[in-house]
Enzyme design. Structure first.
Site, PDB file in Angstrom:
ATOM      1  N   LEU A  33       0.809  -1.216   0.000  1.00  0.00           N
ATOM      2  CA  LEU A  33       0.000   0.000   0.000  1.00  0.00           C
ATOM      3  C   LEU A  33       0.845   1.270   0.000  1.00  0.00           C
ATOM      4  O   LEU A  33       1.947   1.302   0.540  1.00  0.00           O
ATOM      5  CB  LEU A  33      -0.925  -0.001   1.228  1.00  0.00           C
ATOM      6  CG  LEU A  33      -1.875  -1.192   1.341  1.00  0.00           C
ATOM      7  CD1 LEU A  33      -2.757  -1.061   2.579  1.00  0.00           C
ATOM      8  CD2 LEU A  33      -2.737  -1.358   0.097  1.00  0.00           C
ATOM      9  N   HIS A  34       0.288   2.308  -0.612  1.00  0.00           N
ATOM     10  CA  HIS A  34       0.937   3.624  -0.652  1.00  0.00           C
ATOM     11  C   HIS A  34      -0.151   4.670  -0.422  1.00  0.00           C
ATOM     12  O   HIS A  34      -1.337   4.313  -0.222  1.00  0.00           O
ATOM     13  CB  HIS A  34       1.656   3.829  -1.995  1.00  0.00           C
ATOM     14  CG  HIS A  34       0.794   3.500  -3.180  1.00  0.00           C
ATOM     15  ND1 HIS A  34      -0.272   4.280  -3.559  1.00  0.00           N
ATOM     16  CD2 HIS A  34       0.814   2.454  -4.044  1.00  0.00           C
ATOM     17  CE1 HIS A  34      -0.852   3.759  -4.616  1.00  0.00           C
ATOM     18  NE2 HIS A  34      -0.225   2.628  -4.929  1.00  0.00           N
ATOM     19  N   HIS A  37      -3.617   4.369  -2.128  1.00  0.00           N
ATOM     20  CA  HIS A  37      -4.599   3.481  -1.478  1.00  0.00           C
ATOM     21  C   HIS A  37      -5.164   4.154  -0.225  1.00  0.00           C
ATOM     22  O   HIS A  37      -6.370   4.114   0.039  1.00  0.00           O
ATOM     23  CB  HIS A  37      -3.936   2.166  -1.033  1.00  0.00           C
ATOM     24  CG  HIS A  37      -3.392   1.337  -2.142  1.00  0.00           C
ATOM     25  ND1 HIS A  37      -2.046   1.094  -2.312  1.00  0.00           N
ATOM     26  CD2 HIS A  37      -4.021   0.679  -3.147  1.00  0.00           C
ATOM     27  CE1 HIS A  37      -1.867   0.318  -3.362  1.00  0.00           C
ATOM     28  NE2 HIS A  37      -3.040   0.048  -3.893  1.00  0.00           N
ATOM     29  N   ASP A 152      -5.435   3.560 -12.579  1.00  0.00           N
ATOM     30  CA  ASP A 152      -5.826   2.407 -13.395  1.00  0.00           C
ATOM     31  C   ASP A 152      -7.118   2.765 -14.138  1.00  0.00           C
ATOM     32  O   ASP A 152      -8.189   2.226 -13.854  1.00  0.00           O
ATOM     33  CB  ASP A 152      -6.007   1.178 -12.504  1.00  0.00           C
ATOM     34  CG  ASP A 152      -4.707   0.806 -11.825  1.00  0.00           C
ATOM     35  OD1 ASP A 152      -3.731   0.521 -12.529  1.00  0.00           O
ATOM     36  OD2 ASP A 152      -4.646   0.847 -10.584  1.00  0.00           O
ATOM     37  N   ARG A 191       4.214  -0.975  -7.651  1.00  0.00           N
ATOM     38  CA  ARG A 191       5.364  -1.438  -8.427  1.00  0.00           C
ATOM     39  C   ARG A 191       6.578  -0.512  -8.295  1.00  0.00           C
ATOM     40  O   ARG A 191       7.697  -0.916  -8.612  1.00  0.00           O
ATOM     41  CB  ARG A 191       5.001  -1.555  -9.906  1.00  0.00           C
ATOM     42  CG  ARG A 191       4.004  -2.664 -10.176  1.00  0.00           C
ATOM     43  CD  ARG A 191       3.491  -2.589 -11.597  1.00  0.00           C
ATOM     44  NE  ARG A 191       2.304  -3.420 -11.737  1.00  0.00           N
ATOM     45  CZ  ARG A 191       2.313  -4.702 -12.050  1.00  0.00           C
ATOM     46  NH1 ARG A 191       3.447  -5.304 -12.301  1.00  0.00           N
ATOM     47  NH2 ARG A 191       1.188  -5.382 -12.136  1.00  0.00           N
TER      48      ARG A 191
HETATM   49  O1  PAF Z   1      -5.861  -2.567  -8.832  1.00  0.00           O
HETATM   50  C1  PAF Z   1      -5.632  -3.590  -8.148  1.00  0.00           C
HETATM   51  O2  PAF Z   1      -4.905  -3.560  -7.155  1.00  0.00           O
HETATM   52  C2  PAF Z   1      -6.271  -4.904  -8.570  1.00  0.00           C
HETATM   53  O3  PAF Z   1      -6.358  -5.008  -9.950  1.00  0.00           O
HETATM   54  C3  PAF Z   1      -7.623  -5.175  -7.907  1.00  0.00           C
HETATM   55  C4  PAF Z   1      -8.661  -4.158  -8.330  1.00  0.00           C
HETATM   56  C5  PAF Z   1      -7.463  -5.165  -6.389  1.00  0.00           C
HETATM   57  C6  PAF Z   1      -8.147  -6.560  -8.317  1.00  0.00           C
HETATM   58  O4  PAF Z   1      -7.251  -7.557  -7.952  1.00  0.00           O
END
Ligand code: PAF
Length: 284
Positions: A33-34, A37, A152, A191
């Protein structure tokens, strides 16, 4: 924060919360997590909503096995961050808990065109895997609000489409939160932890390209030229672009050139060393 590893225990707890009229907010993650999130957890808390975060590195969405194996896992650190953000519940299931009969047995959804462009084209099967796990998590948690990050961009479109296919669009409010960036503009991503110091120092060029494309979009320069300039800049700095594209922001239909009459999004995927990063920006 309460940590649940079992679906049945999480569900009985959430049912008692629903009976007392608590609204449930869901933040699906793969951990590492960062602040991006954490901003989603904070958003749920600001709205007075019970924040349920899941950490599950979903094997079904990795088209590249090596990428799955290298995906960072920092659960102990994640718990500290979630506690500090006042997250209410962490769901930390095993692969068997999510896919008791194996991932191939889980229901698969078809996202049509979205699976054929940009991330869909470059990562075959990725969105099928995202669809499988998010569908299962939504069935388990039954949230009122789903919080996801706009880094995303295409994934957000896929998940909105999933909610539609599952008949949940009316029941679940979808909250897309802005991309969190480091001081130099690099989009926060799990990442990024895998970047070496020298890779980290060049990674923000991806953001500089987005800014430059945004500026030039309004100046009348052809997208082909801007795309070429950005590709050359990234290559000169040691970054390998996978795509630099502009698309209709609502459909992801690729556009050949800037079109001020449509809402556009610019999308970039690029390799910095062996780390694949994505980023995007709405142009108008
Ligand atoms: O974005 C993500 O971290 C993943 O693609 C998710 C939405 C948790 C589904 O595994």
């Amino acid at each position: 924060m309460i940590v649940f590893k079992r679906v049945s225990e999480l569900q009985s707890y959430l049912q008692t919360q629903q009976k007392s009229d608590s609204k449930i907010g869901f933040i699906p993650t793969m951990g590492a997590l960062h602040n991006g999130h954490i901003s989603l957890i904070s958003k749920a808390k600001e709205e007075g909503i019970l924040a349920v975060c899941s950490i599950f590195v979903n094997p079904a969405q990795f088209n590249d096995k090596k990428d799955f194996e290298k995906y960072p896992s920092t659960v102990a650190e994640d718990i500290v961050l979630l506690d500090a953000a006042k997250c209410d519940i962490l769901f930390l299931p095993s692969v068997h808990e999510i896919y008791p009969k194996g991932e191939d047995d889980a229901k698969s959804y078809d996202f049509g065109f979205l699976e054929t462009v940009y991330e869909g084209a470059k990562r075959p099967g990725h969105f099928k895997g995202v669809g499988k796990v998010v569908a299962l998590l939504l069935q388990i948690i039954q949230p009122d609000v789903l919080y996801m990050g706009s880094k995303d961009y295409q994934q957000c479109m896929v998940v909105k489409n999933l909610c539609l296919q599952m008949g949940l669009s009316e029941r679940i409010r979808f909250e897309t939160c802005p991309t969190k960036r480091e001081a130099d503009g690099l989009a926060m991503s799990s990442r990024n932890r895998r970047l070496s110091d020298s890779e980290r120092s060049i990674a923000a060029i991806i953001y500089q390209c987005l800014i430059s494309i945004q500026n030039k979009a309004t100046s009348g320069m052809s997208f082909r030229i801007v795309e070429k300039e950005c590709t050359e800049l990234m290559c000169a700095k040691g970054i390998k672009p996978e795509y630099v594209g502009i698309a209709h922001a609502d459909s992801l239909e690729p556009l050949a050139d800037f079109d001020p009459a449509v809402k556009m999004v610019v999308l970039i995927a690029a390799w910095v060393g062996d780390v694949r990063l994505i980023d995007n920006m709405i142009l108008n």
